[in-house]
Design a protein around this motif. Structure first.
Motif, PDB file in Angstrom:
ATOM      1  N   UNK A 163       0.866  -1.170   0.000  1.00  0.00           N
ATOM      2  CA  UNK A 163       0.000   0.000   0.000  1.00  0.00           C
ATOM      3  C   UNK A 163       0.907   1.225   0.000  1.00  0.00           C
ATOM      4  N   UNK A 164       0.980   1.971  -1.124  1.00  0.00           N
ATOM      5  CA  UNK A 164       1.896   3.094  -1.222  1.00  0.00           C
ATOM      6  C   UNK A 164       1.645   4.190  -0.207  1.00  0.00           C
ATOM      7  N   UNK A 165       0.453   4.229   0.346  1.00  0.00           N
ATOM      8  CA  UNK A 165       0.103   5.262   1.304  1.00  0.00           C
ATOM      9  C   UNK A 165      -0.965   4.684   2.235  1.00  0.00           C
ATOM     10  N   UNK A 166      -0.785   4.763   3.575  1.00  0.00           N
ATOM     11  CA  UNK A 166      -1.761   4.174   4.490  1.00  0.00           C
ATOM     12  C   UNK A 166      -3.185   4.685   4.297  1.00  0.00           C
ATOM     13  N   UNK A 167      -3.355   5.846   3.651  1.00  0.00           N
ATOM     14  CA  UNK A 167      -4.694   6.352   3.394  1.00  0.00           C
ATOM     15  C   UNK A 167      -5.474   5.391   2.488  1.00  0.00           C
ATOM     16  N   UNK A 168      -4.763   4.664   1.606  1.00  0.00           N
ATOM     17  CA  UNK A 168      -5.420   3.742   0.678  1.00  0.00           C
ATOM     18  C   UNK A 168      -6.157   2.658   1.450  1.00  0.00           C
ATOM     19  N   UNK A 169      -5.519   2.180   2.505  1.00  0.00           N
ATOM     20  CA  UNK A 169      -6.111   1.105   3.302  1.00  0.00           C
ATOM     21  C   UNK A 169      -7.425   1.541   3.932  1.00  0.00           C
ATOM     22  N   UNK A 170      -7.584   2.849   4.140  1.00  0.00           N
ATOM     23  CA  UNK A 170      -8.783   3.352   4.791  1.00  0.00           C
ATOM     24  C   UNK A 170      -9.976   3.410   3.832  1.00  0.00           C
ATOM     25  N   UNK A 192     -17.722   7.360  -1.389  1.00  0.00           N
ATOM     26  CA  UNK A 192     -16.529   6.609  -1.791  1.00  0.00           C
ATOM     27  C   UNK A 192     -15.717   7.377  -2.832  1.00  0.00           C
ATOM     28  N   UNK A 193     -16.417   8.010  -3.786  1.00  0.00           N
ATOM     29  CA  UNK A 193     -15.714   8.788  -4.808  1.00  0.00           C
ATOM     30  C   UNK A 193     -14.968   9.960  -4.191  1.00  0.00           C
ATOM     31  N   UNK A 194     -15.604  10.619  -3.236  1.00  0.00           N
ATOM     32  CA  UNK A 194     -14.934  11.741  -2.564  1.00  0.00           C
ATOM     33  C   UNK A 194     -13.723  11.246  -1.776  1.00  0.00           C
ATOM     34  N   UNK A 195     -13.890  10.094  -1.130  1.00  0.00           N
ATOM     35  CA  UNK A 195     -12.776   9.518  -0.350  1.00  0.00           C
ATOM     36  C   UNK A 195     -11.598   9.165  -1.263  1.00  0.00           C
ATOM     37  N   UNK A 196     -11.900   8.604  -2.424  1.00  0.00           N
ATOM     38  CA  UNK A 196     -10.841   8.251  -3.382  1.00  0.00           C
ATOM     39  C   UNK A 196     -10.117   9.509  -3.845  1.00  0.00           C
ATOM     40  N   UNK A 197     -10.854  10.589  -4.096  1.00  0.00           N
ATOM     41  CA  UNK A 197     -10.235  11.850  -4.529  1.00  0.00           C
ATOM     42  C   UNK A 197      -9.259  12.372  -3.472  1.00  0.00           C
ATOM     43  N   UNK A 198      -9.650  12.282  -2.209  1.00  0.00           N
ATOM     44  CA  UNK A 198      -8.768  12.708  -1.118  1.00  0.00           C
ATOM     45  C   UNK A 198      -7.502  11.855  -1.103  1.00  0.00           C
ATOM     46  N   UNK A 232      -6.121  10.116  -3.604  1.00  0.00           N
ATOM     47  CA  UNK A 232      -5.270  10.382  -4.773  1.00  0.00           C
ATOM     48  C   UNK A 232      -4.390  11.596  -4.523  1.00  0.00           C
ATOM     49  N   UNK A 233      -4.968  12.644  -3.939  1.00  0.00           N
ATOM     50  CA  UNK A 233      -4.181  13.849  -3.634  1.00  0.00           C
ATOM     51  C   UNK A 233      -3.089  13.545  -2.613  1.00  0.00           C
ATOM     52  N   UNK A 234      -3.423  12.741  -1.598  1.00  0.00           N
ATOM     53  CA  UNK A 234      -2.443  12.432  -0.554  1.00  0.00           C
ATOM     54  C   UNK A 234      -1.288  11.598  -1.090  1.00  0.00           C
ATOM     55  N   UNK A 235      -1.556  10.801  -2.139  1.00  0.00           N
ATOM     56  CA  UNK A 235      -0.522   9.935  -2.707  1.00  0.00           C
ATOM     57  C   UNK A 235       0.473  10.687  -3.585  1.00  0.00           C
ATOM     58  N   UNK A 275      -8.247  19.999   7.950  1.00  0.00           N
ATOM     59  CA  UNK A 275      -9.594  19.967   7.374  1.00  0.00           C
ATOM     60  C   UNK A 275      -9.796  18.701   6.538  1.00  0.00           C
ATOM     61  N   UNK A 276      -8.769  18.337   5.775  1.00  0.00           N
ATOM     62  CA  UNK A 276      -8.855  17.131   4.927  1.00  0.00           C
ATOM     63  C   UNK A 276      -9.009  15.880   5.775  1.00  0.00           C
ATOM     64  N   UNK A 277      -8.193  15.752   6.816  1.00  0.00           N
ATOM     65  CA  UNK A 277      -8.267  14.570   7.678  1.00  0.00           C
ATOM     66  C   UNK A 277      -9.598  14.478   8.417  1.00  0.00           C
ATOM     67  N   UNK A 278     -10.124  15.629   8.834  1.00  0.00           N
ATOM     68  CA  UNK A 278     -11.419  15.630   9.523  1.00  0.00           C
ATOM     69  C   UNK A 278     -12.548  15.244   8.558  1.00  0.00           C
ATOM     70  N   UNK A 279     -12.458  15.732   7.311  1.00  0.00           N
ATOM     71  CA  UNK A 279     -13.472  15.377   6.312  1.00  0.00           C
ATOM     72  C   UNK A 279     -13.397  13.882   5.992  1.00  0.00           C
ATOM     73  N   UNK A 280     -12.173  13.371   5.896  1.00  0.00           N
ATOM     74  CA  UNK A 280     -12.013  11.943   5.601  1.00  0.00           C
ATOM     75  C   UNK A 280     -12.614  11.086   6.709  1.00  0.00           C
ATOM     76  N   UNK A 281     -12.361  11.449   7.958  1.00  0.00           N
ATOM     77  CA  UNK A 281     -12.907  10.697   9.090  1.00  0.00           C
ATOM     78  C   UNK A 281     -14.436  10.698   9.060  1.00  0.00           C
ATOM     79  N   UNK A 282     -15.016  11.840   8.684  1.00  0.00           N
ATOM     80  CA  UNK A 282     -16.474  11.946   8.601  1.00  0.00           C
ATOM     81  C   UNK A 282     -17.029  11.058   7.490  1.00  0.00           C
ATOM     82  N   UNK A 283     -16.333  11.036   6.341  1.00  0.00           N
ATOM     83  CA  UNK A 283     -16.757  10.191   5.214  1.00  0.00           C
ATOM     84  C   UNK A 283     -16.742   8.718   5.616  1.00  0.00           C
TER      85      UNK A 283
END
Length: 530
Positions: free
Chosen positions: A129-136, A228-234, A236-239, A253-261
Motif C-alpha cells: 500500500x503506497x500510502x496508508x490512506x489507501x487502506x482506509x 466513496x468517490x470523494x474519499x478516493x479523490x482525497x 489520490x491527492x495524498x498519494x 480539514x482534509x483529515x477531519x473530512x475523511x474521518x467523517x466520510x
C-alpha cells in the motif's frame, strides 16, 4: 535524590531521542543506500538516491506534463503518457532498471515469466500500500495477506461462482435499460446525438453493482458511491506526496473530512447488512445477490465453527475458524463497490471507443448479437456463446488492461530472473509492457486485432503466459467473470439499438492517475439509432 531522578529522566530522554534519530537515519539514508548498492552490484541501473523523496517529485512532474493535454493522434501506445518516468528510465538504462518510490527502490519487471513467478509466490511477494490512506478506503479481500487472505477468499469465493452469475443478469439488464432509455430520449428528435460515454458508463456500472450486490437501485446506494468517490479523490491527492508517518492523525480539514466520510459510509453499509442479517435470522432465505451469498457463506462458516467446537480434540486442532465480523463484511461491501465499478466501466468504455474507431468490428459484433438474440433481451446462455464478442473483449483487455501495472513488496530475499533481490525493495510488474511487446504478440502488438484471439488465449499467446488482464495465480481477480458478464450484457443491449462513431471532439487520453486506466477527458461518441 531529586538530582538523581533528574539525571535519570534526562538520560531516558536522550536514549529515546538517539533511538528515534537512528531509526530515522536508517529509514531515510542508510537502508536506501544499502539497497541501492546491492542492486547496482547486480547490474541494475537507475537514478542515484535522493534523500526521502527519491524520484517521486520528478515522477509527479513528468506525469503532470504528459497528462496536461491529450495525445496528438489516436494510438494504442500510451505507455509514455501514463508512465513517462519509467518509460524514460528503461529507455536510458535498459530492461534492468529501478526507480525510487521515496526511500524504497522499485525494480521494474517486464519479463512475463518473471511476472508469472512473482504472482504465483503470494507469500513472498505481497501487495504493498503506497500510502496508508489507501487502506482506509477499503480493507477487504484485495488488501489481505497470508492466512487472513486464505480464509477471507474461502468465504467470498462462493458468491462469484459462474452459476451464481445467472441470478445477477437481470440486475445488469435493468441497469443498462435505464441508461439506454436516457440515450433514446437524447436521440429521439434527430436520430443521433453526441454522448460523453464515461460518465454514463461509470454510473451504469455503479447502478449494476448496487443491484447485483445489494438488490437495491442506484438511487438507494447513491450516497455510498458519492462518499466513496470523494474519499478516493482525497486519497489520490495524498498519494502525490511522500507519506509522513502519523500525518493522518493531524486534525487538518482534509483529515477531519475523511474521518467523517468513513463514518458515514460505515453507518450506511452497517444498516444495510444488519437489516439483511435480521431477516435471515427470522427465517428469510438468503437472496441471490452478492451480499446475500456472502452472508450465507459466512453463516455456514460460523455454523461449521460451532460444529467443530463441539467435536473431538483432533477436529479442534485441525479446524481453522473461518468467519467474518460485521466490520469485515462492511469492508467486503466497499470492495464490491470500488473494484467492480472500476473494472467494468474501464473495460466497457475502451471497448466502445475501439469499436467506434473500427466500425468493421462493430458491425461483426452487431451481426453476431442479432443472430443470437434478435431484438430480445440477452440471456445468460446466449451471452456465453458470443465468440466474436469474447475476441474483442480479450483484445481490449490486452491493449487497455484495467490495471496496467502491479506493485509487490519482497518479504524475503528472493531470486527474480538472474538477480537476487533483497528484502525491503519493491517490484513493479508492468503488465501493459508485456501486453504490447512484439516479441510475444507479433509486429501488430500495438494494433487492435481481435482476430488473434479467434482460437482462444492459449493460441493467441503461442503457449506463453503473457496475458495478465485480471492478474494471475492464486490472487487472480475474483470478480473477472462478474465483470465480463456485466460488460457482455451492456455491449449486446447497446449494439442492438445503436451504431457508434468517434466524435470530432473526442480526445484520446488514457490516464492511470486513480489506479485504473480511464479516459482523462471523457469519451465523446456519437450514437445513431438503428
Amino acid at each position: 535524590m531529586e538530582l538523581t531522578l533528574s539525571n535519570i529522566s534526562t538520560s531516558l530522554v536522550c536514549i529515546v531521542a538517539i533511538t528515534w534519530f537512528w531509526k530515522i537515519l536508517k529509514w531515510v539514508w542508510l537502508k536506501p543506500k544499502m539497497l541501492e548498492k546491492c542492486l547496482t552490484k547486480q547490474g541494475f541501473r537507475g537514478h542515484s538516491y535522493r534523500v526521502l523523496f527519491g524520484d517521486t517529485k520528478e515522477i509527479a512532474k513528468m506525469v503532470n506534463e504528459t497528462t496536461s493535454k491529450p495525445m496528438q493522434e489516436f494510438s494504442n501506445y500510451y505507455i509514455p503518457r501514463i508512465f513517462p518516468f519509467h518509460h524514460q528510465t528503461i529507455k536510458t538504462y535498459g530492461e534492468k532498471t529501478f526507480v525510487w518510490n521515496g526511500p524504497i527502490p522499485t525494480v521494474i519487471v517486464t519479463n512475463p515469466e518473471d511476472i508469472r513467478k512473482i504472482l504465483m509466490k503470494i507469500f513472498d511477494f505481497q501487495k504493498t500500500i503506497p500510502n496508508p490512506f489507501v487502506k482506509r478506503i477499503t480493507n477487504g479481500l484485495t488488501r489481505h495477506e497470508g492466512q487472513k487472505w486464505v480464509q477471507q477468499r474461502k468465504l467470498v469465493n462462493p458468491a462469484f461462482h459462474m452459476e451464481k452469475l445467472k441470478h445477477m443478469v437481470p440486475a445488469f439488464h435493468a441497469s443498462c435499460n435505464e441508461m439506454i432509455q436516457e440515450w433514446e430520449k437524447m436521440t429521439s428528435k434527430t436520430g443521433s446525438s453526441e454522448v460523453e460515454m464515461w460518465s454514463f458508463l461509470h454510473n451504469f456500472s455503479a447502478d449494476a453493482i448496487s443491484r447485483a450486490a445489494f438488490g437495491s437501485s442506484f438511487q438507494d446506494g447513491k450516497r455510498v458511491f458519492e462518499l466513496l468517490r470523494e474519499h478516493i479523490s482525497i486519497t489520490v491527492k495524498s498519494m502525490q506526496s511522500v507519506y509522513i508517518p502519523g500525518s493522518r492523525f493531524v486534525p487538518t480539514e482534509t483529515n477531519k473530512r475523511e474521518a467523517k466520510i468513513i463514518k458515514q459510509i460505515n453507518t450506511l453499509l452497517k444498516d444495510m447488512i444488519q437489516k439483511r442479517q435480521k431477516a435471515m435470522e427470522e427465517g428469510e432465505e438468503a437472496k441471490d445477490d452478492l451480499l446475500g451469498l456472502l452472508l450465507k457463506s459466512n453463516k455456514e462458516g460460523i455454523e461449521q465453527d460451532h460444529h467443530h467446537e463441539h467435536g473431538n480434540s483432533h477436529n479442534k486442532q485441525q479446524h481453522v475458524h473461518v468467519k467474518m465480523s460485521l466490520k469485515e463484511v462492511i469492508e467486503e461491501c466497499k470492495t464490491f463497490y470500488i473494484a467492480g465499478q472500476d473494472t467494468t466501466s474501464t473495460l466497457l468504455v475502451w471497448t466502445l471507443v475501439l469499436l467506434s474507431k473500427h466500425p468493421n468490428w462493430q458491425e461483426q459484433l452487431r451481426e453476431e448479437i442479432l443472430a443470437t438474440f434478435g431484438h430480445n433481451t440477452p440471456d445468460y446462455d446466449g451471452l456465453n456463446k458470443l465468440k466474436k464478442v469474447n475476441m474483442v473483449l480479450h483484445e481490449v483487455l490486452r491493449l487497455y488492461p484495467p490495471i496496467p501495472s502491479l506493485i509487490r513488496k519482497l518479504c524475503n530475499e528472493m531470486k527474480v530472473g538472474d538477480a537476487i533481490l533483497p528484502e525491503g525493495i519493491q517490484v513493479k510488474l508492468s503488465l501493459v509492457h508485456v501486453h504490447q511487446n512484439e516479441k510475444y504478440w507479433g509486429l501488430d502488438a500495438k494494433e487492435f486485432n481481435p482476430e488473434r484471439f479467434s482460437q482462444g488465449i492459449l493460441q493467441a499467446t503461442s503457449g506463453n503466459i503473457c496475458f495478465f488482464a485480471f492478474s494471475w495465480g492464486p490472487r487472480i481477480c475474483i470478480g473477472s467473470n462478474f465483470a465480463m458478464m456485466q460488460v457482455k450484457v451492456a455491449l449486446a443491449m447497446i449494439l442492438q439499438r445503436f451504431a457508434l462513431e468517434l466524435s470530432p471532439s473526442y480526445a484520446h487520453a488514457p490516464t492511470n492517475t486513480r489506479g485504473t486506466l480511464r479516459p482523462q477527458f471523457g469519451a465523446n461518441l456519437v450514437l445513431h439509432r438503428i
